[in-house]
Motif scaffolding. Structure first.
Motif, PDB file in Angstrom:
ATOM      1  N   ALA A   1       0.840  -1.218   0.000  1.00 14.29           N
ATOM      2  CA  ALA A   1       0.000   0.000   0.000  1.00 14.29           C
ATOM      3  C   ALA A   1       0.869   1.260   0.000  1.00 14.29           C
ATOM      4  O   ALA A   1       0.575   2.248  -0.671  1.00 14.29           O
ATOM      5  CB  ALA A   1      -0.912  -0.006   1.222  1.00 14.29           C
ATOM      6  N   MET A   2       1.958   1.184   0.756  1.00 15.24           N
ATOM      7  CA  MET A   2       2.868   2.329   0.846  1.00 15.24           C
ATOM      8  C   MET A   2       3.536   2.592  -0.499  1.00 15.24           C
ATOM      9  O   MET A   2       3.608   3.724  -0.972  1.00 15.24           O
ATOM     10  CB  MET A   2       3.957   1.969   1.860  1.00 15.24           C
ATOM     11  CG  MET A   2       4.075   2.936   2.970  1.00 15.24           C
ATOM     12  SD  MET A   2       5.452   2.454   4.009  1.00 15.24           S
ATOM     13  CE  MET A   2       4.762   1.196   4.990  1.00 15.24           C
ATOM     14  N   SER A   3       4.044   1.520  -1.103  1.00 18.47           N
ATOM     15  CA  SER A   3       4.694   1.647  -2.411  1.00 18.47           C
ATOM     16  C   SER A   3       3.731   2.254  -3.418  1.00 18.47           C
ATOM     17  O   SER A   3       4.055   3.219  -4.122  1.00 18.47           O
ATOM     18  CB  SER A   3       5.105   0.275  -2.943  1.00 18.47           C
ATOM     19  OG  SER A   3       6.123  -0.274  -2.177  1.00 18.47           O
ATOM     20  N   ILE A   4       2.537   1.685  -3.483  1.00 18.66           N
ATOM     21  CA  ILE A   4       1.566   2.120  -4.490  1.00 18.66           C
ATOM     22  C   ILE A   4       1.206   3.595  -4.253  1.00 18.66           C
ATOM     23  O   ILE A   4       1.136   4.391  -5.194  1.00 18.66           O
ATOM     24  CB  ILE A   4       0.314   1.210  -4.446  1.00 18.66           C
ATOM     25  CG1 ILE A   4       0.718  -0.223  -4.822  1.00 18.66           C
ATOM     26  CG2 ILE A   4      -0.781   1.732  -5.370  1.00 18.66           C
ATOM     27  CD1 ILE A   4      -0.232  -1.300  -4.342  1.00 18.66           C
ATOM     28  N   GLY A   5       1.028   3.958  -2.983  1.00 15.61           N
ATOM     29  CA  GLY A   5       0.703   5.350  -2.655  1.00 15.61           C
ATOM     30  C   GLY A   5       1.807   6.296  -3.087  1.00 15.61           C
ATOM     31  O   GLY A   5       1.544   7.331  -3.721  1.00 15.61           O
ATOM     32  N   VAL A   6       3.049   5.955  -2.777  1.00 13.12           N
ATOM     33  CA  VAL A   6       4.143   6.870  -3.131  1.00 13.12           C
ATOM     34  C   VAL A   6       4.333   6.886  -4.651  1.00 13.12           C
ATOM     35  O   VAL A   6       4.693   7.923  -5.232  1.00 13.12           O
ATOM     36  CB  VAL A   6       5.433   6.559  -2.330  1.00 13.12           C
ATOM     37  CG1 VAL A   6       6.260   5.490  -2.985  1.00 13.12           C
ATOM     38  CG2 VAL A   6       6.254   7.808  -2.127  1.00 13.12           C
ATOM     39  N   GLY A   7       4.041   5.775  -5.302  1.00 15.60           N
ATOM     40  CA  GLY A   7       4.082   5.737  -6.766  1.00 15.60           C
ATOM     41  C   GLY A   7       3.056   6.705  -7.347  1.00 15.60           C
ATOM     42  O   GLY A   7       3.343   7.445  -8.296  1.00 15.60           O
ATOM     43  N   GLU A   8       1.862   6.705  -6.766  1.00 10.76           N
ATOM     44  CA  GLU A   8       0.815   7.619  -7.255  1.00 10.76           C
ATOM     45  C   GLU A   8       1.191   9.078  -7.006  1.00 10.76           C
ATOM     46  O   GLU A   8       0.892   9.952  -7.821  1.00 10.76           O
ATOM     47  CB  GLU A   8      -0.516   7.288  -6.587  1.00 10.76           C
ATOM     48  CG  GLU A   8      -1.126   6.042  -7.205  1.00 10.76           C
ATOM     49  CD  GLU A   8      -2.316   5.506  -6.440  1.00 10.76           C
ATOM     50  OE1 GLU A   8      -2.714   6.116  -5.429  1.00 10.76           O
ATOM     51  OE2 GLU A   8      -2.816   4.462  -6.858  1.00 10.76           O
ATOM     52  N   LEU A   9       1.852   9.309  -5.882  1.00 10.82           N
ATOM     53  CA  LEU A   9       2.296  10.672  -5.574  1.00 10.82           C
ATOM     54  C   LEU A   9       3.318  11.142  -6.622  1.00 10.82           C
ATOM     55  O   LEU A   9       3.206  12.262  -7.152  1.00 10.82           O
ATOM     56  CB  LEU A   9       2.898  10.702  -4.159  1.00 10.82           C
ATOM     57  CG  LEU A   9       3.438  12.017  -3.639  1.00 10.82           C
ATOM     58  CD1 LEU A   9       2.349  13.087  -3.606  1.00 10.82           C
ATOM     59  CD2 LEU A   9       4.011  11.832  -2.220  1.00 10.82           C
TER      60      LEU A   9
END
Ligand SMILES: Cc1cc2nc3c(=O)[nH]c(=O)nc-3n(C[C@H](O)[C@H](O)[C@H](O)COP(=O)(O)OP(=O)(O)OC[C@H]3O[C@@H](n4cnc5c(N)ncnc54)[C@H](O)[C@@H]3O)c2cc1C
Length: 393
Positions: free
Chosen positions: A257-265
């Protein structure tokens, strides 16, 4: 059946966390990263606004939500504020609360769940050792029984937040490898309160000057004659290995979830810049060489998120989530790094300026390809346990 549409409660959770996160902008996180300084103001604000109550069971005064909601909070923090903001939620809600509510004795739950929810504690998870690496069975930290206590001695490495932690979970050997009844036997996980380790005990954390999530920081940790009562064993003595997947699957879903969130950012910053930066008389985002890799990163982030949601749903419904959790962590980390790397390319020279914040997301997003579970170990797991190929190590 899993419903990929978020409920009204989950949407509300996102929007209220998002308004707290908006008080801590890029400037705040850039400075914390630069100074390698704990984000105390952010931590206090999370505690004050009840965010550490999220997954505390209702009978202990909490909101009683599951890993699905915790994952949404972690994802929201990452996509709004970046990796360190999200990892701090994981440290408290997953490493501390999930571990204690799932595996601790009743007395520890009564005492610590409320304290953790109120913001009294920071928790570290101490597994990795310098000489064992990814081979957990080779760890050499020992816990030797002395009456109703155990005495821990040994060294860990790369332990996030150990310099701030007041409580820790520590994986140690209670039976030497050669004397254990089975190959995976003899490991025990202890809950350690740093303020209660006996008069001769010492836990020393030595900060590593690292490149990822510098606001939280990683450490070498030295345990010398640390006394822990037997009631602090998480699960059962000698059966720590059996507990680890339950801890590590929750961690893998959270890191996905963290990876995906920072990827979206990274992606949203790259897209804004690509629309606004004009070269050769037109926005750079109109070039397919810029646009398509960003679109590919979006496709990969979307598919990783679907898998992370599936894994969290399986976890909450007590269905084996090992495959989805490992694959979500693997795909999420790769998609995040791709998005951050394409954001670097999109920003051109500007990405090398710290004030662009892109290089920070790039450094941070690289971490989860290496730890907590390196890509090679996910592929080994899939090769051996899903495809039925011979064990490779
Ligand atoms: C910033 C940061 C924070 C961290 N936080 C924590 C924490 O809070 N708590 C904690 O316990 N740990 C933490 N870690 C440790 C992290 O989980 C480990 O670094 C990671 O598991 C890899 O272990 P290692 O560094 O010892 O690699 P090694 O075991 O030395 O492996 C090196 C490389 O070889 C590969 N490799 C090894 N054996 C094989 C094989 N048989 N087949 C194929 N490839 C192989 C690995 O996949 C890896 O790519 C953190 C690490 C970092 C960098």
């Amino acid at each position: 059946m899993i419903d990929f549409e978020e409920t009204d409660e989950q949407k509300l959770l996102r929007s209220s966390l998002s308004s707290l996160l908006s008080s801590f902008g890029d400037e705040y996180w850039r400075q914390k990263d630069e100074k390698a300084e704990f984000p105390r103001e952010y931590f206090d604000s999370l505690a004050k606004n009840g965010w550490f109550n999220l997954n505390v069971p209702e009978e202990y005064g909490g909101t009683g939500l599951g890993l699905s909601e915790t994952t949404i909070a972690i994802h929201e923090a990452a996509r709004t504020s970046g990796m360190a903001a999200a990892d701090l939620i994981m440290a408290i809600c997953v490493f501390a609360i999930h571990t204690i509510k799932s595996f601790a004795r009743e007395e520890l739950k009564r005492r610590y769940l409320r304290e953790i929810a109120s913001g009294k504690h920071v928790m570290s998870f101490c597994l990795t050792e310098p000489s064992a690496g990814v081979n957990t069975l080779d760890i050499s930290t020992t816990a030797v029984r002395d009456g109703k206590e155990f005495v821990i001695n040994g060294q860990k490495i790369w332990i996030t937040l150990a310099h701030e932690a007041t409580i820790m979970s520590v994986v140690a050997r209670t039976t030497p490898k050669e004397k254990a009844a089975k190959r995976t036997g003899g490991l025990t996980i202890f809950f350690v309160d740093k303020s209660k380790i006996g008069p001769d005990g010492e836990i020393r954390a030595k900060r590593i000057d690292d490149i990822s999530m510098r606001a939280l920081g990683s450490n070498e940790v030295f345990f010398r004659d640390v006394r822990v009562p037997e009631e602090n064993i998480l699960g059962e003595e000698g059966r720590g290995w059996d507990l680890l997947p339950k801890l590590l699957n929750a961690e893998r879903i959270s890191t996905a979830a963290m990876s995906i969130g920072v990827g979206e950012l990274s992606l949203s910053k790259a897209c804004s810049y690509a629309k606004q930066r004009s070269v050769f008389g037109r926005p750079i985002g109109s070039n397919q060489a810029i646009q398509f890799p960003l679109a590919r990163a979006k496709a990969e982030l979307e598919s990783a998120w679907a898998l992370a949601q599936k894994a969290a749903w399986q976890f909450d419904n007590q269905i084996d989530c090992s495959v989805a959790a490992n694959v979500a962590a693997y795909l999420g980390a790769r998609a995040a790094f791709l998005a951050a790397d394409r954001a670097m390319q999109t920003f051109g020279g500007l990405s090398f300026a710290k004030t662009s914040d892109i290089e920070r997301h790039w450094r941070d997003s690289r971490l989860f390809r290496t730890g907590p579970v390196p890509e090679e170990m996910v592929l080994s797991f899939l090769g051996q346990h899903v495809l039925g190929l011979p064990r490779s190590y």
